[in-house]
Design an enzyme around this catalytic site. Structure first.
Site, short mmCIF file in Angstrom:
data_model
loop_
_atom_site.label_atom_id
_atom_site.label_comp_id
_atom_site.label_asym_id
_atom_site.label_seq_id
_atom_site.Cartn_x
_atom_site.Cartn_y
_atom_site.Cartn_z
N LYS A 70 0.84 -1.19 0.00
CA LYS A 70 0.00 0.00 0.00
C LYS A 70 0.87 1.24 0.00
O LYS A 70 1.85 1.30 0.75
CB LYS A 70 -0.85 -0.04 1.30
CG LYS A 70 -1.74 1.13 1.53
CD LYS A 70 -3.17 0.83 1.11
CE LYS A 70 -4.06 2.03 1.04
NZ LYS A 70 -3.82 2.90 -0.11
N LYS A 94 5.59 2.17 8.41
CA LYS A 94 4.45 2.99 8.84
C LYS A 94 3.22 2.11 9.07
O LYS A 94 2.56 2.22 10.10
CB LYS A 94 4.16 4.02 7.75
CG LYS A 94 3.21 5.09 8.17
CD LYS A 94 2.96 6.07 7.05
CE LYS A 94 4.24 6.76 6.58
NZ LYS A 94 3.97 7.80 5.59
N LYS A 106 5.27 2.34 -3.03
CA LYS A 106 5.21 3.75 -3.42
C LYS A 106 5.37 3.85 -4.93
O LYS A 106 6.05 3.03 -5.54
CB LYS A 106 6.33 4.56 -2.74
CG LYS A 106 6.02 6.04 -2.63
CD LYS A 106 5.01 6.27 -1.52
CE LYS A 106 4.80 7.73 -1.21
NZ LYS A 106 4.03 7.89 0.04
N ASP A 146 -0.38 11.18 -3.10
CA ASP A 146 0.83 11.67 -2.42
C ASP A 146 1.10 13.06 -3.01
O ASP A 146 0.17 13.71 -3.50
CB ASP A 146 2.00 10.69 -2.62
CG ASP A 146 3.16 11.01 -1.69
OD1 ASP A 146 3.01 10.89 -0.47
OD2 ASP A 146 4.23 11.42 -2.18
N THR A 190 -4.39 12.74 7.42
CA THR A 190 -2.96 12.82 7.74
C THR A 190 -2.73 13.96 8.72
O THR A 190 -2.05 13.79 9.75
CB THR A 190 -2.11 12.99 6.47
OG1 THR A 190 -2.46 11.93 5.57
CG2 THR A 190 -0.63 12.91 6.77
N ASN A 221 -1.84 19.51 1.29
CA ASN A 221 -2.87 18.74 2.00
C ASN A 221 -2.52 18.58 3.48
O ASN A 221 -3.33 18.89 4.36
CB ASN A 221 -3.04 17.36 1.33
CG ASN A 221 -3.95 16.45 2.14
OD1 ASN A 221 -3.54 15.88 3.15
ND2 ASN A 221 -5.20 16.34 1.73
N SER A 349 -6.95 5.42 4.92
CA SER A 349 -6.97 4.68 3.65
C SER A 349 -7.34 3.23 3.92
O SER A 349 -8.11 2.62 3.16
CB SER A 349 -5.59 4.72 2.98
OG SER A 349 -5.47 5.86 2.17
P1 NAD Z 1 1.18 18.65 -1.34
O1 NAD Z 1 1.67 18.55 -2.72
O2 NAD Z 1 -0.29 18.77 -1.13
O3 NAD Z 1 1.87 19.89 -0.58
C1 NAD Z 1 3.25 20.07 -0.49
C2 NAD Z 1 3.50 21.46 0.08
O4 NAD Z 1 4.88 21.64 0.31
C3 NAD Z 1 3.06 22.61 -0.84
O5 NAD Z 1 2.50 23.64 -0.05
C4 NAD Z 1 4.39 23.11 -1.44
O6 NAD Z 1 4.33 24.47 -1.82
C5 NAD Z 1 5.27 22.90 -0.23
N1 NAD Z 1 6.69 22.88 -0.55
C6 NAD Z 1 7.34 22.21 -1.53
N2 NAD Z 1 8.65 22.49 -1.47
C7 NAD Z 1 8.83 23.34 -0.44
C8 NAD Z 1 9.94 23.99 0.13
N3 NAD Z 1 11.16 23.80 -0.37
N4 NAD Z 1 9.75 24.81 1.20
C9 NAD Z 1 8.52 25.00 1.71
N5 NAD Z 1 7.43 24.40 1.23
C10 NAD Z 1 7.58 23.59 0.16
O7 NAD Z 1 1.76 17.38 -0.56
P2 NAD Z 1 1.21 16.71 0.77
O8 NAD Z 1 0.25 15.64 0.39
O9 NAD Z 1 0.80 17.77 1.73
O10 NAD Z 1 2.52 15.95 1.28
C11 NAD Z 1 3.54 16.63 2.03
C12 NAD Z 1 4.43 15.59 2.67
O11 NAD Z 1 3.65 14.72 3.50
C13 NAD Z 1 5.17 14.66 1.71
O12 NAD Z 1 6.42 14.31 2.28
C14 NAD Z 1 4.28 13.42 1.65
O13 NAD Z 1 4.99 12.26 1.27
C15 NAD Z 1 3.86 13.38 3.10
N6 NAD Z 1 2.62 12.62 3.35
C16 NAD Z 1 1.45 12.94 2.72
C17 NAD Z 1 0.31 12.22 3.02
C18 NAD Z 1 -1.04 12.57 2.45
O14 NAD Z 1 -2.05 11.96 2.86
N7 NAD Z 1 -1.14 13.54 1.56
C19 NAD Z 1 0.37 11.14 3.93
C20 NAD Z 1 1.59 10.85 4.54
C21 NAD Z 1 2.71 11.60 4.26
#
Ligand code: NAD
Length: 426
Positions: A70, A94, A106, A146, A190, A221, A349
């Protein structure tokens, strides 16, 4: 990329730490250090101007000893095979720190999705699923959103899978729109999980949520919902950033207004009711909790030295380098490790997949209550390990999850007699 910043090297070192701390058979490390399957695909897309552009995509499945694999699908120009392999490994640990019946996977495509039109993005998403058909499915490998992928794209990927199979298989993918069998509570899960782990860590530090000062890197997100729920619980979100800039307000940012501003398509850095600063300053300002919620390798040794917070809540995957980790550990900063901190998403999920399989759907309060039970229980397990063994919180989390995977490996006869230390058991 040097080894220090290579997420796959980092993931292997973290695994090795846990294997040593649990005095595990060397074979456990040999089995778990590589993903069981990695697929590289070439994805041709007919562009709006008539050209065909070919994108490279990956899917890494780390291990299926605990159940189907997953994990999310990422669209980003910096995707690499090693990154996808590391992320799949972190997904195994995780799901296991949460006690879910899954292994990790992934996916990623090397693309800047913002440079594509809506039609090109749709074709890329559909073709990515077509090219992986032989290795994905509700009982094989279950994708999810993601970085830069969202419920809308999950709906398109789901449609593509169903068209090929010839019937509806809602449990094939999670993070879907509600109308297609998505779960209530998934979008903010999350962030909700991040906040629940912060609440548990805060209690142990003798702090309170009311008035807690929090700084967040990333406002996608995860960052947005973390800020929203923290604000609802009375914490003060004093700084947030996105990839273009950061804003700061010592008395707390007006989060509902900021959320509305960003949801209308604006950037954090254009918000006028706050001071503006360089994006990396979110790590330096005076606050109680720092939440990296963007990408990997943000907290290097140098950045870690400047952190004043008592707690780092790793909402992103792999945001701290090995050197950063060591600096924070020596400074006595409590790290809520990514595999625990951001596990709310995969947990809901899992709830979505269970509801799809049952064909019966829960109310949002029920989803949130089940999520809270799982997050608090898992935090307790990790914290108990942390106190008993006097190890890094990250190693404690790995000891719980690697211990579970190894118990399964042993039960399957892949490694010799080994049983989970009593303190790792539920
Ligand atoms: P997203 O694409 O919705 O948002 C990413 C954010 O990070 C955006 O606001 C972007 O502008 C910002 N960003 C990118 N580079 C940056 C930088 N250098 N400095 C500051 N901000 C920056 O992605 P997301 O879903 O929010 O995921 C963020 C992290 O959380 C990732 O590492 C992802 O793997 C992890 N994650 C996400 C989920 C999920 O359910 N979406 C679950 C577990 C982990």
């Amino acid at each position: 990329m040097t080894d220090q910043f290579n997420p796959y090297e980092m993931a292997k070192e973290q695994l090795s730490d846990a294997v040593k701390a649990l005095s595990l058979d060397e074979r456990a490390y040999s089995i778990l250090k590589n993903p069981m399957r990695v697929m590289e695909v070439s994805i041709p897309v007919l562009m709006d101007d008539g050209r065909v552009e070919t994108f490279i995509g990956y899917r890494s499945q780390h291990t299926d000893v605990m159940g189907p694999t997953k994990g999310g699908v990422r669209f980003h120009p910096n995707v690499t095979l090693d990154e996808v392999k590391a992320l799949s490994m972190w997904m195994t640990f995780k799901t296991q720190v949460m006690g879910l019946p899954y292994g990790g996977a992934k996916g990623g495509v090397i693309v800047d999705p913002k440079s594509l039109s809506e039609r090109e993005r749709e074709e890329l998403s559909r073709e990515y699923i077509r090219s992986l058909m032989s290795i994905i499915g509700p009982d094989k490998d279950i994708p999810a959103p993601d970085v830069n992928t969202d419920p809308k794209l999950m709906g398109l990927m789901y449609d593509e899978y169903d068209r090929i199979r010839g019937f509806n298989v809602p449990g094939f993918i999670t993070g879907k729109p509600l109308i297609l069998g998505g779960s209530l509570g998934r979008l903010e899960a999350t962030g909700r999980g991040v906040v629940l782990t912060i609440r548990e860590a805060v209690k142990r530090q003798g702090l309170k949520m009311e008035g807690l000062k929090v700084s967040i890197q990333g406002f996608g997100n995860v960052g947005k919902y973390t800020a929203k729920i923290l604000d609802e619980l009375g914490a003060k979100v004093v700084a947030v950033s996105d990839s273009k800039g950061a804003i700061y307000k010592d008395t707390g940012l007006p989060i509902p207004k900021l959320l509305q501003f960003v949801d209308e398509g604006n950037r954090v850095s254009d918000f006028s009711e706050a001071e503006h600063m360089e994006p990396m300053k979110v790590f330096e300002i005076g606050c109680d909790v720092v939440v990296p919620a963007a990408l990997e390798n943000q907290i290097s040794g140098e950045v870690a030295k400047k952190i004043k917070a008592k707690i780092v809540a790793e909402a992103a995957n792999g945001p701290t380098t090995r050197e950063g980790d060591q600096v924070l550990y020596e400074k006595g900063v409590v790290i809520i490790p990514d595999i625990l901190c951001n596990a709310g998403g995969v947990t809901v999920s899992y709830f979505e997949w269970v509801q799809n399989k049952m064909g019966y759907y829960w109310k949002e309060e029920e989803v949130n209550q089940k999520l809270e039970e799982k997050m608090v229980h898992s935090f307790d397990n990790v914290y108990r390990m942390f106190e008993l063994h006097d190890v890094h919180m990250r190693t404690a989390a790995y000891m719980v999850s690697v211990g579970r995977v190894c118990e399964a490996l042993c039960a399957r006869g892949w490694i010799k007699d080994w049983s989970m230390p009593i303190e790792c058991k539920d």
